[in-house]
Scaffold this motif. Structure first.
Motif, PDB file in Angstrom:
ATOM      1  N   HIS A  39      13.364  30.641 -33.787  1.00 16.62           N
ATOM      2  CA  HIS A  39      13.163  32.084 -33.853  1.00 16.62           C
ATOM      3  C   HIS A  39      14.195  32.690 -34.787  1.00 16.62           C
ATOM      4  O   HIS A  39      15.384  32.393 -34.688  1.00 16.62           O
ATOM      5  CB  HIS A  39      13.285  32.711 -32.465  1.00 16.62           C
ATOM      6  N   THR A  41      16.403  35.565 -35.629  1.00 19.34           N
ATOM      7  CA  THR A  41      17.023  36.693 -34.943  1.00 19.34           C
ATOM      8  C   THR A  41      18.069  37.288 -35.863  1.00 19.34           C
ATOM      9  O   THR A  41      18.801  36.575 -36.533  1.00 19.34           O
ATOM     10  CB  THR A  41      17.683  36.221 -33.631  1.00 19.34           C
ATOM     11  N   CYS A  55      14.170  40.346 -33.480  1.00 21.90           N
ATOM     12  CA  CYS A  55      13.831  38.943 -33.256  1.00 21.90           C
ATOM     13  C   CYS A  55      12.333  38.786 -33.490  1.00 21.90           C
ATOM     14  O   CYS A  55      11.563  39.725 -33.273  1.00 21.90           O
ATOM     15  CB  CYS A  55      14.208  38.522 -31.840  1.00 21.90           C
ATOM     16  N   HIS A  68      17.305  35.413 -27.121  1.00 20.74           N
ATOM     17  CA  HIS A  68      17.825  35.115 -28.460  1.00 20.74           C
ATOM     18  C   HIS A  68      18.803  36.206 -28.900  1.00 20.74           C
ATOM     19  O   HIS A  68      19.859  35.923 -29.463  1.00 20.74           O
ATOM     20  CB  HIS A  68      16.679  35.010 -29.471  1.00 20.74           C
TER      21      HIS A  68
END
Length: 77
Positions: A39, A41, A55, A68
Motif C-alpha cells: 500500500h 501511504t 493511503c 498503514h
C-alpha cells in the motif's frame, strides 16, 4: 520535487521528498491480508505545520484511518 533520502524500516521502503510547499514522506507498506501487495501511504508536512495523510487502501477509501497511516504516524513522531 527533490528526493532527499530513502531508508528502509521493517520491510518498508520510505522516501523523503523536499518540495516548495513542505516535506513528503511516502512509504510502501506490505499488506497483512494479501502477500505481495504493498500500500502506498503518504504524509505531507506543509510549511505552515499542517500535516495530511493519504493511503491507497480500502479502509482509507471508506473514510477511516487505516493501520498503514497509524504505522507511518508512529514512525514520524
Amino acid at each position: 520535487m527533490k528526493l532527499k533520502k530513502i531508508f528502509r524500516f521493517e520491510g518498508m521502503k520510505v522516501n523523503v521528498f523536499h518540495t516548495s510547499y513542505g516535506v513528503v514522506y511516502s512509504a510502501e507498506i506490505p499488506s497483512r491480508s494479501r502477500s505481495g501487495l504493498k500500500h502506498y501511504t503518504r504524509a505531507v508536512v506543509y510549511n505552515g505545520g499542517y500535516v495530511s495523510f493519504t493511503c491507497d487502501c480500502e479502509a482509507f477509501a471508506m473514510k477511516r484511518e487505516c493501520w498503514h497511516i497509524k504505522l507511518l504516524k508512529n514512525m514520524l513522531l
